[in-house]
Write a protein that holds these residues in place. Structure first.
Motif, PDB file in Angstrom:
ATOM      1  N   LEU A   8       0.931  -1.190  -0.250  1.00  0.00           N
ATOM      2  CA  LEU A   8       0.002   0.036   0.098  1.00  0.00           C
ATOM      3  C   LEU A   8       0.890   1.247   0.006  1.00  0.00           C
ATOM      4  N   ILE A   9       1.840   1.302   0.755  1.00  0.00           N
ATOM      5  CA  ILE A   9       2.889   2.649   0.888  1.00  0.00           C
ATOM      6  C   ILE A   9       3.351   2.622  -0.462  1.00  0.00           C
ATOM      7  N   VAL A  10       3.830   1.660  -1.088  1.00  0.00           N
ATOM      8  CA  VAL A  10       4.711   1.564  -2.577  1.00  0.00           C
ATOM      9  C   VAL A  10       3.573   2.140  -3.625  1.00  0.00           C
ATOM     10  N   ILE A  11       2.489   1.620  -3.650  1.00  0.00           N
ATOM     11  CA  ILE A  11       1.371   2.136  -4.513  1.00  0.00           C
ATOM     12  C   ILE A  11       0.916   3.566  -4.230  1.00  0.00           C
ATOM     13  N   VAL A  12       0.816   4.042  -3.089  1.00  0.00           N
ATOM     14  CA  VAL A  12       0.471   5.568  -2.572  1.00  0.00           C
ATOM     15  C   VAL A  12       1.702   6.330  -3.082  1.00  0.00           C
ATOM     16  N   ALA A  13       2.974   5.786  -2.917  1.00  0.00           N
ATOM     17  CA  ALA A  13       4.380   6.650  -3.170  1.00  0.00           C
ATOM     18  C   ALA A  13       4.360   6.874  -4.904  1.00  0.00           C
ATOM     19  N   LEU A  14       4.013   5.812  -5.425  1.00  0.00           N
ATOM     20  CA  LEU A  14       4.059   5.675  -6.967  1.00  0.00           C
ATOM     21  C   LEU A  14       3.004   6.844  -7.494  1.00  0.00           C
ATOM     22  N   VAL A  15       1.618   6.560  -6.967  1.00  0.00           N
ATOM     23  CA  VAL A  15       0.609   7.497  -7.437  1.00  0.00           C
ATOM     24  C   VAL A  15       1.106   9.130  -7.298  1.00  0.00           C
ATOM     25  N   ILE A  16       1.336   9.360  -6.018  1.00  0.00           N
ATOM     26  CA  ILE A  16       1.909  10.799  -5.573  1.00  0.00           C
ATOM     27  C   ILE A  16       3.216  11.182  -6.511  1.00  0.00           C
ATOM     28  N   GLY A  17       4.083  10.124  -6.725  1.00  0.00           N
ATOM     29  CA  GLY A  17       5.087  10.608  -7.881  1.00  0.00           C
ATOM     30  C   GLY A  17       4.830  10.844  -9.049  1.00  0.00           C
ATOM     31  N   ILE A  19       1.710  12.003 -10.148  1.00  0.00           N
ATOM     32  CA  ILE A  19       0.880  13.226 -10.314  1.00  0.00           C
ATOM     33  C   ILE A  19       1.890  14.333 -10.045  1.00  0.00           C
ATOM     34  N   GLY A  20       2.844  14.241  -9.003  1.00  0.00           N
ATOM     35  CA  GLY A  20       3.636  15.487  -8.734  1.00  0.00           C
ATOM     36  C   GLY A  20       4.716  15.686 -10.026  1.00  0.00           C
ATOM     37  N   GLY A  21       5.227  14.417 -10.618  1.00  0.00           N
ATOM     38  CA  GLY A  21       5.817  14.375 -11.898  1.00  0.00           C
ATOM     39  C   GLY A  21       5.114  15.161 -13.227  1.00  0.00           C
ATOM     40  N   PHE A  22       3.910  14.633 -13.287  1.00  0.00           N
ATOM     41  CA  PHE A  22       3.135  15.219 -14.270  1.00  0.00           C
ATOM     42  C   PHE A  22       3.207  16.763 -14.350  1.00  0.00           C
ATOM     43  N   LYS A  27       4.502  22.380 -15.942  1.00  0.00           N
ATOM     44  CA  LYS A  27       5.240  23.762 -15.448  1.00  0.00           C
ATOM     45  C   LYS A  27       6.319  24.154 -15.903  1.00  0.00           C
ATOM     46  N   TYR A  28       7.347  23.153 -16.059  1.00  0.00           N
ATOM     47  CA  TYR A  28       8.518  23.470 -16.551  1.00  0.00           C
ATOM     48  C   TYR A  28       8.474  23.660 -18.107  1.00  0.00           C
ATOM     49  N   MET A  29       7.628  22.815 -18.702  1.00  0.00           N
ATOM     50  CA  MET A  29       7.236  23.075 -20.192  1.00  0.00           C
ATOM     51  C   MET A  29       6.730  24.460 -20.658  1.00  0.00           C
ATOM     52  N   GLU A  30       5.800  24.829 -19.932  1.00  0.00           N
ATOM     53  CA  GLU A  30       5.175  26.199 -20.013  1.00  0.00           C
ATOM     54  C   GLU A  30       6.098  27.182 -19.903  1.00  0.00           C
ATOM     55  N   LYS A  31       6.999  27.067 -18.878  1.00  0.00           N
ATOM     56  CA  LYS A  31       7.860  28.236 -18.454  1.00  0.00           C
ATOM     57  C   LYS A  31       8.734  28.177 -19.679  1.00  0.00           C
ATOM     58  N   TYR A  32       9.363  27.145 -20.334  1.00  0.00           N
ATOM     59  CA  TYR A  32      10.302  26.985 -21.189  1.00  0.00           C
ATOM     60  C   TYR A  32       9.731  27.491 -22.612  1.00  0.00           C
ATOM     61  N   LEU A  33       8.550  27.315 -22.860  1.00  0.00           N
ATOM     62  CA  LEU A  33       7.920  27.894 -24.194  1.00  0.00           C
ATOM     63  C   LEU A  33       7.658  29.062 -24.224  1.00  0.00           C
ATOM     64  N   LYS A  34       7.597  29.789 -22.908  1.00  0.00           N
ATOM     65  CA  LYS A  34       7.428  30.978 -22.610  1.00  0.00           C
ATOM     66  C   LYS A  34       8.644  31.790 -23.019  1.00  0.00           C
ATOM     67  N   GLU A  35       9.701  31.303 -22.494  1.00  0.00           N
ATOM     68  CA  GLU A  35      11.002  31.918 -22.629  1.00  0.00           C
ATOM     69  C   GLU A  35      11.458  31.685 -23.824  1.00  0.00           C
ATOM     70  N   ASN A  36      11.170  30.588 -24.666  1.00  0.00           N
ATOM     71  CA  ASN A  36      11.841  30.078 -25.838  1.00  0.00           C
ATOM     72  C   ASN A  36      10.720  29.936 -26.620  1.00  0.00           C
ATOM     73  N   PRO A  37      10.093  31.008 -27.414  1.00  0.00           N
ATOM     74  CA  PRO A  37       9.119  30.641 -28.283  1.00  0.00           C
ATOM     75  C   PRO A  37       9.587  29.705 -29.414  1.00  0.00           C
ATOM     76  N   PRO A  38       8.725  29.052 -30.049  1.00  0.00           N
ATOM     77  CA  PRO A  38       9.055  28.143 -31.271  1.00  0.00           C
ATOM     78  C   PRO A  38       9.436  28.639 -32.549  1.00  0.00           C
ATOM     79  N   PHE A  39       8.723  29.871 -32.531  1.00  0.00           N
ATOM     80  CA  PHE A  39       8.989  30.627 -33.884  1.00  0.00           C
ATOM     81  C   PHE A  39       9.435  32.202 -33.446  1.00  0.00           C
ATOM     82  N   ASN A  40      10.197  32.540 -34.259  1.00  0.00           N
ATOM     83  CA  ASN A  40      10.620  34.167 -34.208  1.00  0.00           C
ATOM     84  C   ASN A  40      10.203  34.618 -35.520  1.00  0.00           C
ATOM     85  N   GLU A  41      10.444  35.876 -35.512  1.00  0.00           N
ATOM     86  CA  GLU A  41      10.213  36.808 -36.696  1.00  0.00           C
ATOM     87  C   GLU A  41      10.978  36.398 -37.938  1.00  0.00           C
TER      88      GLU A  41
END
Length: 74
Positions: A8-17, A19-22, A27-41
């Motif tokens: 039970l502890i292993v399953i709960v830790a896996l689920v929390i990990g 969700i947290g990882g997702f 959040k990391y990808m949103e920040k990265y794409l905001k700082e480095n847009p895929p297209f420039n002029e």
């Protein structure tokens, strides 16, 4: 301790990990794409030239503005 408690502890830790990882990766990808847009002029200008269009500054500004608005809404 009983075996079922460890399982039970292993399953709960896996689920929390997962969700947290997702949410952390999202959040990391949103920040990265905001700082480095895929297209420039310059890239947009080259793309339009390859498609056989003569890009005016007004058209480039419109397309950049549209792309930035679409990225902000997601």
């Amino acid at each position: 301790m009983a075996t079922w408690i460890w399982i039970l502890i292993v399953i709960v830790a896996l689920v929390i990990g997962l969700i947290g990882g997702f949410y952390g990766a999202r959040k990391y990808m949103e920040k990265y794409l905001k700082e480095n847009p895929p297209f420039n002029e310059d890239q947009l200008r080259q793309l339009m030239l390859q498609m056989g269009q003569k890009p005016s500054q007004k058209k480039l500004n419109q397309m950049m503005h549209t792309m930035q608005n679409n990225m902000g809404k997601k």
